[in-house]
Design an enzyme around this catalytic site. Sequence first.
Site, PDB file in Angstrom:
ATOM      1  N   ILE A 150      40.812  36.059  26.663  1.00 39.19           N
ATOM      2  CA  ILE A 150      41.609  36.440  27.827  1.00 39.19           C
ATOM      3  C   ILE A 150      42.586  35.329  28.182  1.00 39.19           C
ATOM      4  O   ILE A 150      43.766  35.591  28.476  1.00 39.19           O
ATOM      5  CB  ILE A 150      40.691  36.785  29.014  1.00 39.19           C
ATOM      6  CG1 ILE A 150      39.850  38.020  28.675  1.00 39.19           C
ATOM      7  CG2 ILE A 150      41.506  37.031  30.286  1.00 39.19           C
ATOM      8  CD1 ILE A 150      38.763  38.326  29.685  1.00 39.19           C
ATOM      9  N   ASP A 169      39.616  23.812  28.254  1.00 41.34           N
ATOM     10  CA  ASP A 169      38.489  24.477  27.613  1.00 41.34           C
ATOM     11  C   ASP A 169      37.766  23.407  26.822  1.00 41.34           C
ATOM     12  O   ASP A 169      38.403  22.677  26.051  1.00 41.34           O
ATOM     13  CB  ASP A 169      38.967  25.602  26.682  1.00 41.34           C
ATOM     14  CG  ASP A 169      37.831  26.476  26.188  1.00 41.34           C
ATOM     15  OD1 ASP A 169      36.904  25.927  25.564  1.00 41.34           O
ATOM     16  OD2 ASP A 169      37.870  27.698  26.412  1.00 41.34           O
ATOM     17  N   CYS A 228      39.501  36.438  37.997  1.00 37.34           N
ATOM     18  CA  CYS A 228      39.215  37.753  37.416  1.00 37.34           C
ATOM     19  C   CYS A 228      38.091  37.627  36.398  1.00 37.34           C
ATOM     20  O   CYS A 228      37.981  38.443  35.479  1.00 37.34           O
ATOM     21  CB  CYS A 228      40.470  38.326  36.749  1.00 37.34           C
ATOM     22  SG  CYS A 228      41.851  38.619  37.859  1.00 37.34           S
ATOM     23  N   ASP A 254      39.148  39.375  41.962  1.00 35.16           N
ATOM     24  CA  ASP A 254      38.677  40.672  41.476  1.00 35.16           C
ATOM     25  C   ASP A 254      37.161  40.699  41.400  1.00 35.16           C
ATOM     26  O   ASP A 254      36.574  41.754  41.186  1.00 35.16           O
ATOM     27  CB  ASP A 254      39.274  40.960  40.092  1.00 35.16           C
ATOM     28  CG  ASP A 254      38.920  42.349  39.579  1.00 35.16           C
ATOM     29  OD1 ASP A 254      39.074  43.311  40.358  1.00 35.16           O
ATOM     30  OD2 ASP A 254      38.490  42.465  38.423  1.00 35.16           O
ATOM     31  N   GLU A 259      28.639  41.711  45.250  1.00 32.41           N
ATOM     32  CA  GLU A 259      29.500  42.888  45.107  1.00 32.41           C
ATOM     33  C   GLU A 259      28.748  44.151  45.529  1.00 32.41           C
ATOM     34  O   GLU A 259      27.632  44.373  45.054  1.00 32.41           O
ATOM     35  CB  GLU A 259      29.989  43.013  43.657  1.00 32.41           C
ATOM     36  CG  GLU A 259      30.863  41.831  43.241  1.00 32.41           C
ATOM     37  CD  GLU A 259      31.463  41.978  41.846  1.00 32.41           C
ATOM     38  OE1 GLU A 259      31.161  42.980  41.159  1.00 32.41           O
ATOM     39  OE2 GLU A 259      32.253  41.107  41.453  1.00 32.41           O
ATOM     40  N   HIS A 277      36.572  44.643  41.422  1.00 26.77           N
ATOM     41  CA  HIS A 277      36.143  44.402  40.039  1.00 26.77           C
ATOM     42  C   HIS A 277      36.810  45.400  39.079  1.00 26.77           C
ATOM     43  O   HIS A 277      36.149  46.147  38.361  1.00 26.77           O
ATOM     44  CB  HIS A 277      34.625  44.476  39.917  1.00 26.77           C
ATOM     45  CG  HIS A 277      34.085  43.657  38.791  1.00 26.77           C
ATOM     46  ND1 HIS A 277      32.889  43.008  38.847  1.00 26.77           N
ATOM     47  CD2 HIS A 277      34.587  43.342  37.564  1.00 26.77           C
ATOM     48  CE1 HIS A 277      32.662  42.356  37.716  1.00 26.77           C
ATOM     49  NE2 HIS A 277      33.679  42.553  36.921  1.00 26.77           N
ATOM     50  N   LEU A 278      38.151  45.342  39.074  1.00 25.27           N
ATOM     51  CA  LEU A 278      38.946  46.288  38.295  1.00 25.27           C
ATOM     52  C   LEU A 278      39.344  45.758  36.919  1.00 25.27           C
ATOM     53  O   LEU A 278      40.098  46.421  36.215  1.00 25.27           O
ATOM     54  CB  LEU A 278      40.234  46.641  39.070  1.00 25.27           C
ATOM     55  CG  LEU A 278      40.063  47.354  40.403  1.00 25.27           C
ATOM     56  CD1 LEU A 278      41.428  47.555  41.051  1.00 25.27           C
ATOM     57  CD2 LEU A 278      39.361  48.682  40.212  1.00 25.27           C
ATOM     58  N   GLY A 279      38.853  44.582  36.539  1.00 21.20           N
ATOM     59  CA  GLY A 279      39.341  43.938  35.327  1.00 21.20           C
ATOM     60  C   GLY A 279      39.412  44.847  34.110  1.00 21.20           C
ATOM     61  O   GLY A 279      40.413  44.862  33.399  1.00 21.20           O
ATOM     62  N   ALA A 280      38.357  45.610  33.862  1.00 22.25           N
ATOM     63  CA  ALA A 280      38.321  46.478  32.676  1.00 22.25           C
ATOM     64  C   ALA A 280      38.703  47.918  32.998  1.00 22.25           C
ATOM     65  O   ALA A 280      38.602  48.787  32.133  1.00 22.25           O
ATOM     66  CB  ALA A 280      36.933  46.446  32.055  1.00 22.25           C
TER      67      ALA A 280
END
Length: 529
Positions: A150, A169, A228, A254, A259, A277-280
Site C-alpha cells: 500500500i 520502513d 487507513c 478510517d 469500532e 473502515h472503508l479501506g477495502a
Amino acid sequence: MPKILVGDPIAENGLAILRQVGEVEERIGLSEAELVAIAPEYDAIMVRSGTKITKPVLEAASKLQIVGRAGVGVDNIDVPAATAAGVVVVNSPAGNTVAVAELALGMMLSLVRKLIPAHNSVAAGEWKRSKFLGSELYGKTLGIVGVGRIGVEVTKRAQSFGMTVLGYDPFLSSNRAAQLGIEAVSLEEIWKRSDFITLHTPLTPQTRHMVNAEILAQMKPTAILLNCARGGIIDETALYEALKNGVIGGAGLDVFEVEPPKESPLATLSNVILTPHLGASTEEAQVEVALDVARQIVDVLQGRPPQSAVNLPPLPPETREFIAPFLKLMEQLGRIQAQIAAGRVEKIELVYSGELAQNDTRALTRMFLKGLLQGQVDNVSYVNAPSLAEARGVEIIETKRGAIGDYSNLVATSSTRNDNGHIRTRQVDGTIFNGREPHIVSIQDLRVDIVPEGTMLLIPNHDRPGMIGHVGTILGKHSVNIAGMQVGRKAVGQRAVMIINLEEPVSKEVIAELDAVPDLFGARLIDLR
C-alpha cells in the site's frame, strides 16, 4: 469432482473460477452446529468475515484441504486448529491495495481543499468562497510509515501530484528506496519534515500508540495525519487534544481503537475526516479478493502451492521429522534479529551446517523471514515472507556447509543494517538440543546458552568489574524482577554480552538509564511472547 462450500456472499467472478474445478454450494449464514454437520462433505471452504471456521468445524472436516478468506484478516478462522488439521488457510493481502491507497489520497485532497465543510456550507444555502481557502499537494512533502504494497501505491500517486516522498520502513533498503524515488529516513525525520503523514503499518505491541502526544508535538503545526491501516496506532485522545489546540493541522481516520467509535470527541472537530473502515470497500477490491482467493483454492485442489498462505503447509514426509523441530528455532531467530538493533535491514545471511545442510532448508528460511518481518510488515506469512522481503530490497544469502565446532547442526544468522548511514552487522546462532529444544548458542560470536522465549534484555558491554551490579541496581530501582541471567564473553576485560530474562518488558526510561552507564552499549529489549 471436489466440493466447495461458499459461506458468505462472494463476487460472481470468483464463483465462476471455482465452478471450473468443482461443485460449488452457496450456503450463507450457517451456524457452527450446521457447519459441523456438513463439513465432512467439502474439500474447500471460501468465506468472507461473517462465517466462523472454528476448531470443531475443522475437526469435523475430514476431507478439507483449504479455507479461503476473501479479504485480509483471518480473525474468523481458527488458524492453529487448521494447521493442526493440515488445512491450508489463505487470504488476499494485496486485493485491497489500490483501494486503500486511493482512500488515503482522497482524504488528503478532501482535507486540504476543505471539501466536506464547503459542501455543507453550500447545502445550507451559503456561498462563502473565501472561507474555504485551501492548499495544494504540489510541492509538499509526504511521509509514509510502512513502505509495503500500500505504501508503494501511495508513493506512485503522490509523486504524480508532484510531492516529495519520505519513507520509513525497517526493511526498506537504500536500493529499493532509490528505485521508488523516495528518500529513506528515520521516524524522527518523518514526524518533523512531513506536511502529510500516512500510516501503513500493522498494529503490534511496538506500534500501539506509536503516534502519541510526544510525537504529535514534533510535527509541523500544519501537518495532516492519516490512518487507513489499523486502529490503535494513534492515541486518539492525544490526537483530539492536538487537533483542538492547533498542534497539527488536520487528520483523516478510517480505522479506530474501538469500532464503531462511540461518542468520539474527534467527531466534534471540523479539521477531521472520519470514515467507517472503508479501506477495502470498493467494487473492484471485492472482485479482486474473490478472484485472488478463488485462484488459490484452485491451486491447492490441483496440487499447486498457494500464493498467500497464512499458516504452515505440511512438510514433505521425507523431511518432516528432522526439519520440524528447527521451524520454531528459525522463527525465533528471525524475531530476535528483528529486535536486536536499529536501522533498515539490507542483507540477511543464513548458514546451515551439519546434517541440516543435507536437507531442503527452504521451509526454514521462510520461517526465519516470517519471524524477521512479523510485527513490522502487515499480513506476513510463511508463504509470502520471501516475496515481502524481496519487495523491500532485502538481499537473502543462504550457504550450506559441514558440521561446525561442537554442534552437529547449527544455523548461523547475520543481519546487515543501515542505521542512518552507519552499517551494522548482528550475528545470532542457534541449534536444537535433545532433538526438540531450540537454543541460542552465540550472539556476536560470544558463546551463550539461551532458550528463546519470553522477554529478555540483551546488553552488550565491556567485561569490567561492577557491570552486573550497575544493571541490577537500575532494574531493582524500577522494581524489575530478574528471572534469570547469563553472561557471554571470550576473554577477561574484552567484549561481553549480558542476557537477562524478565517477567515483563521494561520501559523506555529503563533502557535509557542503562544506556547512560559507561561501558554498557545499546541495551535492547527482545520480546518473544
